[in-house]
Design a protein around this motif. Structure first.
Motif, PDB file in Angstrom:
ATOM      1  N   ALA A 172      44.308 -18.337  39.621  1.00  0.00           N
ATOM      2  CA  ALA A 172      43.621 -17.801  38.712  1.00  0.00           C
ATOM      3  C   ALA A 172      44.245 -16.482  37.859  1.00  0.00           C
ATOM      4  CB  ALA A 172      42.164 -16.923  39.307  1.00  0.00           C
ATOM      5  N   VAL A 173      45.023 -15.870  38.452  1.00  0.00           N
ATOM      6  CA  VAL A 173      45.977 -15.050  37.850  1.00  0.00           C
ATOM      7  C   VAL A 173      46.709 -15.714  36.799  1.00  0.00           C
ATOM      8  CG1 VAL A 173      48.103 -13.551  38.433  1.00  0.00           C
ATOM      9  CG2 VAL A 173      46.209 -13.335  39.902  1.00  0.00           C
ATOM     10  N   ASN A 174      47.477 -16.893  37.051  1.00  0.00           N
ATOM     11  CA  ASN A 174      48.304 -17.591  36.246  1.00  0.00           C
ATOM     12  C   ASN A 174      47.296 -17.843  34.885  1.00  0.00           C
ATOM     13  OD1 ASN A 174      50.495 -17.463  37.621  1.00  0.00           O
ATOM     14  ND2 ASN A 174      50.264 -19.788  38.730  1.00  0.00           N
ATOM     15  N   LYS A 175      46.237 -18.369  35.206  1.00  0.00           N
ATOM     16  CA  LYS A 175      45.312 -18.662  33.992  1.00  0.00           C
ATOM     17  C   LYS A 175      44.993 -17.541  33.029  1.00  0.00           C
ATOM     18  CE  LYS A 175      40.950 -20.007  34.476  1.00  0.00           C
ATOM     19  NZ  LYS A 175      39.713 -20.580  35.079  1.00  0.00           N
ATOM     20  N   ALA A 176      44.751 -16.321  33.809  1.00  0.00           N
ATOM     21  CA  ALA A 176      44.199 -15.077  33.031  1.00  0.00           C
ATOM     22  C   ALA A 176      45.504 -14.701  32.119  1.00  0.00           C
ATOM     23  CB  ALA A 176      43.752 -14.228  33.810  1.00  0.00           C
ATOM     24  N   VAL A 177      46.571 -14.632  32.978  1.00  0.00           N
ATOM     25  CA  VAL A 177      47.976 -14.186  32.260  1.00  0.00           C
ATOM     26  C   VAL A 177      48.237 -14.980  30.998  1.00  0.00           C
ATOM     27  CG1 VAL A 177      50.285 -13.836  32.427  1.00  0.00           C
ATOM     28  CG2 VAL A 177      48.683 -12.880  34.248  1.00  0.00           C
ATOM     29  N   VAL A 218      38.708  -8.610  28.637  1.00  0.00           N
ATOM     30  CA  VAL A 218      40.104  -7.837  28.703  1.00  0.00           C
ATOM     31  C   VAL A 218      39.716  -6.389  28.462  1.00  0.00           C
ATOM     32  CG1 VAL A 218      42.278  -7.448  27.736  1.00  0.00           C
ATOM     33  CG2 VAL A 218      41.164  -9.731  27.893  1.00  0.00           C
ATOM     34  N   TYR A 219      40.358  -5.248  29.245  1.00  0.00           N
ATOM     35  CA  TYR A 219      40.165  -4.127  28.726  1.00  0.00           C
ATOM     36  C   TYR A 219      41.485  -3.365  28.608  1.00  0.00           C
ATOM     37  CZ  TYR A 219      35.932  -5.069  31.488  1.00  0.00           C
ATOM     38  OH  TYR A 219      34.636  -5.524  31.702  1.00  0.00           O
ATOM     39  N   GLY A 220      41.461  -2.357  27.788  1.00  0.00           N
ATOM     40  CA  GLY A 220      42.637  -1.627  27.525  1.00  0.00           C
ATOM     41  C   GLY A 220      42.639  -0.452  28.610  1.00  0.00           C
ATOM     42  N   ALA A 221      43.808  -0.071  29.272  1.00  0.00           N
ATOM     43  CA  ALA A 221      43.784   1.041  30.331  1.00  0.00           C
ATOM     44  C   ALA A 221      44.535   2.097  29.513  1.00  0.00           C
ATOM     45  CB  ALA A 221      44.537   0.458  31.351  1.00  0.00           C
ATOM     46  N   LEU A 229      46.394 -16.834  29.132  1.00  0.00           N
ATOM     47  CA  LEU A 229      45.504 -16.641  28.343  1.00  0.00           C
ATOM     48  C   LEU A 229      45.931 -15.330  27.541  1.00  0.00           C
ATOM     49  CD1 LEU A 229      42.252 -18.071  27.956  1.00  0.00           C
ATOM     50  CD2 LEU A 229      42.010 -15.259  27.821  1.00  0.00           C
ATOM     51  N   VAL A 230      46.149 -14.345  28.160  1.00  0.00           N
ATOM     52  CA  VAL A 230      46.410 -12.776  27.299  1.00  0.00           C
ATOM     53  C   VAL A 230      47.594 -13.162  26.586  1.00  0.00           C
ATOM     54  CG1 VAL A 230      44.580 -11.451  28.291  1.00  0.00           C
ATOM     55  CG2 VAL A 230      46.911 -11.858  29.576  1.00  0.00           C
ATOM     56  N   ARG A 231      48.720 -13.828  27.285  1.00  0.00           N
ATOM     57  CA  ARG A 231      49.880 -14.033  26.604  1.00  0.00           C
ATOM     58  C   ARG A 231      49.908 -14.779  25.343  1.00  0.00           C
ATOM     59  NH1 ARG A 231      54.796 -12.652  29.632  1.00  0.00           N
ATOM     60  NH2 ARG A 231      55.820 -14.326  28.985  1.00  0.00           N
ATOM     61  N   SER A 232      48.911 -15.735  25.440  1.00  0.00           N
ATOM     62  CA  SER A 232      48.852 -16.700  24.296  1.00  0.00           C
ATOM     63  C   SER A 232      48.058 -15.810  23.205  1.00  0.00           C
ATOM     64  CB  SER A 232      47.919 -17.768  24.575  1.00  0.00           C
ATOM     65  OG  SER A 232      46.884 -17.346  24.800  1.00  0.00           O
ATOM     66  N   ARG A 233      47.415 -14.871  23.385  1.00  0.00           N
ATOM     67  CA  ARG A 233      46.804 -14.019  22.258  1.00  0.00           C
ATOM     68  C   ARG A 233      47.343 -12.702  22.101  1.00  0.00           C
ATOM     69  NH1 ARG A 233      41.347 -15.827  22.298  1.00  0.00           N
ATOM     70  NH2 ARG A 233      41.136 -14.589  20.438  1.00  0.00           N
ATOM     71  N   LYS A 234      48.608 -12.589  22.432  1.00  0.00           N
ATOM     72  CA  LYS A 234      49.478 -11.346  22.194  1.00  0.00           C
ATOM     73  C   LYS A 234      49.187 -10.646  20.734  1.00  0.00           C
ATOM     74  CE  LYS A 234      53.476 -10.535  24.794  1.00  0.00           C
ATOM     75  NZ  LYS A 234      54.996 -10.819  25.415  1.00  0.00           N
ATOM     76  N   ASP A 235      49.005 -11.407  19.572  1.00  0.00           N
ATOM     77  CA  ASP A 235      48.677 -10.820  18.431  1.00  0.00           C
ATOM     78  C   ASP A 235      47.806  -9.992  18.399  1.00  0.00           C
ATOM     79  OD1 ASP A 235      47.804 -13.376  18.915  1.00  0.00           O
ATOM     80  OD2 ASP A 235      47.611 -13.680  16.771  1.00  0.00           O
ATOM     81  N   VAL A 271      38.050  -4.785  25.115  1.00  0.00           N
ATOM     82  CA  VAL A 271      38.695  -5.057  23.959  1.00  0.00           C
ATOM     83  C   VAL A 271      38.157  -6.491  23.556  1.00  0.00           C
ATOM     84  CG1 VAL A 271      40.950  -6.053  23.339  1.00  0.00           C
ATOM     85  CG2 VAL A 271      40.809  -4.137  24.718  1.00  0.00           C
ATOM     86  N   GLY A 272      37.979  -6.670  22.150  1.00  0.00           N
ATOM     87  CA  GLY A 272      37.471  -7.838  21.640  1.00  0.00           C
ATOM     88  C   GLY A 272      38.433  -8.799  21.635  1.00  0.00           C
ATOM     89  N   LEU A 273      38.278  -9.853  22.675  1.00  0.00           N
ATOM     90  CA  LEU A 273      39.489 -10.902  22.581  1.00  0.00           C
ATOM     91  C   LEU A 273      38.449 -12.057  22.927  1.00  0.00           C
ATOM     92  CD1 LEU A 273      42.354 -11.194  22.661  1.00  0.00           C
ATOM     93  CD2 LEU A 273      42.307 -11.594  24.812  1.00  0.00           C
ATOM     94  N   GLY A 274      37.892 -12.487  21.841  1.00  0.00           N
ATOM     95  CA  GLY A 274      36.698 -13.692  21.952  1.00  0.00           C
ATOM     96  C   GLY A 274      35.949 -13.409  23.256  1.00  0.00           C
TER      97      GLY A 274
END
Lengths: 212, 210
Positions: B175-180, B71-74, B182-188, B64-67
């Motif tokens: 690392a889990v917190n950081k990654a989560v 991230v992968y879509g499953a 990050l993706v939550r802040s890019r929800k849009d 998935v293009g996220l900067g």
């Protein structure tokens, strides 16, 4: 310093049994115990160690004229670390699953005392050809030691050798042999066996000598 | 003799170390440049292989293009979006730890954690790769950051550390917190991607392992 240094052939042969790194010098036991649960991983480890050992022995021998006594260990470490990194990256690029299986043990070759020992004992004092054959002999000795331990462990633990089934399916797999205790037990018994055989040969030789 | 210990004297002593460090450094840079892309590809392949294990029911992952984050879509069998797989990393006890984190479609629940690469102490820290330990992350809600406790009964947002390896355990949780985060802040962005992925024809959907 008056003592004669061993020749290339002597160095090579010494490494295989008389000065075998595992069975005689008891060096490099950490990888020996850790990666010998299977023949495949043991052989990969032996290959990586051989690459590092040969390269760093040759390198150290080439620069032996410039070594300052108080900086020599630093230079060994620098040299060894470089070749270990190359081996590690190579495995990660071409043998990904094996590299993951070996995990930190490949980078840990840096602290494998076999290599520092050979740099100190042989290649920092002798010419390149002797250093290279010393490294070859030691690598072969190390590889054979790993192979012997891994063979016993893998066959007893899984009934297979290098992934090929060698024992009948009724063999009760002895899982403990694949675990660290199995490594210690196998190592101890084989070490005992090697010592017993050589002690016997010595007594036979000396009794034959006294009979004459 | 005293003069030797200043300036030029030091250089005279250490020139070999400096030269070797320079030569070896350049050699290693070349090795990394030559092999780096291949190693990355190996990691990527493994990441895609793990997607079905991290998101239940998924059969394939699509980048998935996220900067610059990974991230992968499953996707499920019908090409529907079932969740996300995020690559995370952090500094462990002995080196970088790289993780794959499975999240559900709405990014609210962790559906799995997989350790892609680690250099932790054998026998202690490397237990973070054990499935039993990783299962703790399954079902954790993402609105609270995860915490690591040494022992006891964990609360909803807590993880019990591997015995003797609190630092490795904490690194994984962080690392889990950081990654989560990050993706939550890019929800849009992810919502847009959801629409894009679901508009793809089932015929063109990628398959696992190819």
């Amino acid at each position: 310093m008056a003592k004669e240094m061993p020749t290339a052939l002597e160095r090579f042969l010494n490494g295989i049994l008389p000065e075998n790194p595992v069975y005689r010098q008891l060096l490099g036991l950490c990888p020996t115990l850790a990666v010998t649960s299977g023949v495949a991983s043991a052989m990969t480890m032996a290959g990586a160690t051989a690459f590092v050992l040969i390269c760093s022995n040759v390198m150290t021998s080439l620069i032996r004229g410039f070594l300052k006594p108080h900086l020599r260990i630093l230079i060994y470490t620098l040299t060894i670390a470089t070749f270990v990194t190359i081996a590690d990256r190579f495995l990660a690029a071409y043998m990904w699953s094996m590299s993951k299986q070996l995990g930190p043990y490949v980078p840990l070759i840096i602290v494998n005392c076999v290599i520092v020992c050979r740099c100190e004992v042989c290649s920092s004092k002798q010419p390149v050809f002797v250093a290279a054959s010393d490294a070859l002999g030691q690598s072969l000795g190390f590889g054979l030691a790993l192979l012997s331990i891994a063979s016993v462990r893998e066959v007893l633990a899984t009934g297979a050798w290098a992934g090929l089934r060698v024992l009948p399916d009724t063999w009760p797999n002895c899982g403990a042999m694949g675990l660290p205790p199995g490594a210690f037990i196998t190592m101890g018994l084989l070490l005992g066996l090697v010592n017993w055989v050589s002690a016997r040969r010595k007594t036979l030789k000396s009794s034959a000598g006294s009979a004459k | 003799m005293k003069k030797l210990n200043t300036g030029l004297g030091y250089l005279k002593q250490a020139w070999l170390v400096l030269v070797l460090a320079l030569v070896f450094g350049m050699a290693l840079a070349n090795v990394q440049a030559a092999l780096g892309p291949r190693i990355e590809q190996n990691k990527l392949d493994e990441a895609l292989e793990q997607v079905p294990l991290l998101v239940r029911g998924a059969i394939a992952g699509v980048p998935v293009g996220l900067g610059d984050s990974r991230v992968y879509g499953a996707l499920g069998a019908e090409g529907e979006l079932l969740g996300w797989v995020v690559m995370g990393n952090g500094q462990g006890f002995a080196g970088r730890i790289e993780l794959l984190i499975g999240l559900d479609r709405s990014l609210d629940t962790v559906t799995g954690v997989y350790v892609l690469d680690q250099r932790e102490t054998p026998g202690l820290g490397n237990h973070i790769t054990d499935e039993k330990w990783r299962l703790q992350f399954l079902g954790k809600k993402t609105h609270l950051p995860l915490e690591v406790i040494k022992e006891g009964v964990p609360a909803a947002h807590q993880i019990v550390a591997v015995t003797g390896a609190t630092i490795s355990s904490k690194s994984v949780a962080q690392a889990v917190n950081k990654a989560v985060n990050l993706v939550r802040s890019r929800k849009d962005v992810l919502q847009q991607e959801t629409r894009r992925l679901e508009q793809m024809q089932p015929a063109s959907k990628p398959r696992a392992g190819e």
